[in-house]
Design an enzyme around this catalytic site. Structure first.
Site, PDB file in Angstrom:
ATOM      1  N   TYR A 146       0.806  -1.217   0.000  1.00 24.26           N
ATOM      2  CA  TYR A 146       0.000   0.000   0.000  1.00 24.26           C
ATOM      3  C   TYR A 146       0.842   1.273   0.000  1.00 24.26           C
ATOM      4  CZ  TYR A 146      -4.182  -2.814   0.825  1.00 24.26           C
ATOM      5  OH  TYR A 146      -5.213  -3.705   0.712  1.00 24.26           O
ATOM      6  N   LYS A 196       3.609 -14.959   5.504  1.00 27.58           N
ATOM      7  CA  LYS A 196       3.872 -15.948   4.447  1.00 27.58           C
ATOM      8  C   LYS A 196       5.382 -16.057   4.277  1.00 27.58           C
ATOM      9  CE  LYS A 196       2.320 -18.749   1.143  1.00 27.58           C
ATOM     10  NZ  LYS A 196       1.601 -20.017   1.478  1.00 27.58           N
ATOM     11  N   ASP A 232      -2.589 -18.069   4.014  1.00 29.08           N
ATOM     12  CA  ASP A 232      -3.579 -18.899   3.328  1.00 29.08           C
ATOM     13  C   ASP A 232      -4.222 -19.900   4.287  1.00 29.08           C
ATOM     14  OD1 ASP A 232      -1.050 -19.989   3.520  1.00 29.08           O
ATOM     15  OD2 ASP A 232      -1.080 -20.970   1.569  1.00 29.08           O
ATOM     16  N   ASP A 256      -6.077  -6.493   5.515  1.00 30.99           N
ATOM     17  CA  ASP A 256      -7.217  -5.979   4.764  1.00 30.99           C
ATOM     18  C   ASP A 256      -8.115  -7.130   4.313  1.00 30.99           C
ATOM     19  OD1 ASP A 256      -8.935  -4.322   3.406  1.00 30.99           O
ATOM     20  OD2 ASP A 256      -7.491  -3.678   1.897  1.00 30.99           O
ATOM     21  N   ASP A 260     -11.977  -8.288   6.078  1.00 36.01           N
ATOM     22  CA  ASP A 260     -13.190  -8.307   5.259  1.00 36.01           C
ATOM     23  C   ASP A 260     -13.775  -9.714   5.191  1.00 36.01           C
ATOM     24  OD1 ASP A 260     -12.814  -5.639   4.819  1.00 36.01           O
ATOM     25  OD2 ASP A 260     -12.890  -5.746   2.641  1.00 36.01           O
TER      26      ASP A 260
END
Length: 360
Positions: A146, A196, A232, A256, A260
């Protein structure tokens, strides 16, 4: 539930509370005023609120050429108490528009709101019972992909697009400390680090190692249990067994997506609040964004904005007022009489708001 303020503010002698309002685009113009009414209804439980309407977003950009006017930033910095802003994300276009940049991303950087804190809590069937889902996603707010450092070039394979991913020790340490503070204040005292690093060993590796090192660096949080999940796997387990999570801390992009996705566990994005917090400022932000598909229909769910107001007040130390808002919302949801279409109801924004105000 998110019940303790993250910072200690001197609030007892304050006579008024100035709150910047940024409705921005879409349903922001419907749900932010709802949060304003809910705050006003708290009466003497908080200092007398004063509201300052401020401009930002796509509509502001099309009118002025600037998505986040400097005037808005300066008013927030210089006039609003602790920069207490209830913000709705602008309706950013999915295509590239020269000169446009997301105002919420810019505002987080301008005010150094490095932590996005998103509680995801279901409503138990009966008051006093343990909710089936009760977790917090703590998202680093200033870095990762970002930072928006992208470039496109022509190569042997045609167009090639690249983006810079920035992870720093400083940002990772302070978001880690924020997450540890939250975990230490909750009954389960568990923090799960999302990464990750099996693939992104340098960037995610730095994030993971720095967050894990917070207890040693500070000499605190020895009672907090540390766990880890690959991002994941975390998504999979979030849907299969959400009860295993307490506080989750993640780099910007992962946080993010996870927050959600977690909204689906409790019924709707229209229920999920958040605060963007730094060491000096706090801004409430409903997670759902501008939802242009239902703009102007009067059916937007105001609960995320009301809960965001509660989070903001709690962060500033006004626990009694925040608890009243949360309790009123819980009662309305538990009764199920006034629900907007996102919760399979037929009520309007106004009807849901009136129901919450009635409980207050």
């Amino acid at each position: 539930m998110f019940r303790a303020p993250l910072r200690t503010f001197a609030t007892s002698a304050r006579q008024s509370l100035k709150i910047g309002l940024i409705p921005a685009d879409g349903i922001g113009k419907e749900v932010i005023p709802a949060a304003k009414e809910a705050i006003v209804a708290l009466g003497s439980d908080i200092p007398k609120p004063q509201f300052i309407d401020l401009a930002a977003g796509w509509e502001t950009f099309t009118r002025t050429g600037v998505a986040l006017p400097e005037e808005t930033v300066q008013v927030l910095k210089n006039e609003c108490d602790f920069i207490s802003a209830e913000g709705s994300r602008g309706s950013s276009p999915s295509r590239k528009v020269i000169g446009y940049s997301s105002p919420i991303v810019a505002l987080r950087k301008e005010l150094d709101l490095y932590a996005n804190i998103r509680p995801v809590v279901s409503v138990a069937p009966r008051a006093g019972e343990k909710p089936a889902v009760d977790l917090i996603v703590v998202r680093e707010n200033t870095e990762c992909l970002y930072v928006k450092q992208e470039q496109q070039t022509d190569g042997a394979n045609g167009k090639e697009a690249r983006a810079t991913r920035l992870i720093t020790e400083r940002a990772s340490r302070r978001i880690g400390q924020m997450a540890f503070e939250l975990a230490a204040a909750r009954p389960r005292k568990q923090l799960t680090i999302i990464h990750k690093s099996n693939v992104l060993s340098i960037t995610d590796g730095l994030f993971r190692e720095t967050v894990r090192g917070v207890p040693g660096a500070t000499g605190k949080y020895g009672d907090v249990t540390i766990a880890e999940q690959l991002v994941d796997s975390a998504v999979y387990r979030l849907f299969r067994e959400p009860e295993i999570f307490d506080v989750m801390v993640a780099p910007n992009l992962y946080g993010d997506i996870l927050s959600d996705a977690a909204a689906a566990l409790v019924g709707s994005l229209g229920l999920i609040p958040s605060v963007n917090a730094g060491d000096n400022f706090v801004m409430g932000e409903p997670v759902h964004g501008s939802a242009p598909d239902i703009e102007g229909k009067g059916i937007a769910n105001p609960i995320a904005s009301i809960r965001s107001a509660a989070l903001m007040l709690r962060h500033l130390g006004y626990t009694k007022g925040a608890d009243r808002l949360d309790t009123a919302v819980d009662q309305v949801l538990r009764e199920g009489r006034y629900l907007t279409p996102d919760l399979k109801g037929t009520s309007t924004t106004r009807e849901v708001l009136d129901a919450v105000l009635g409980k207050l």
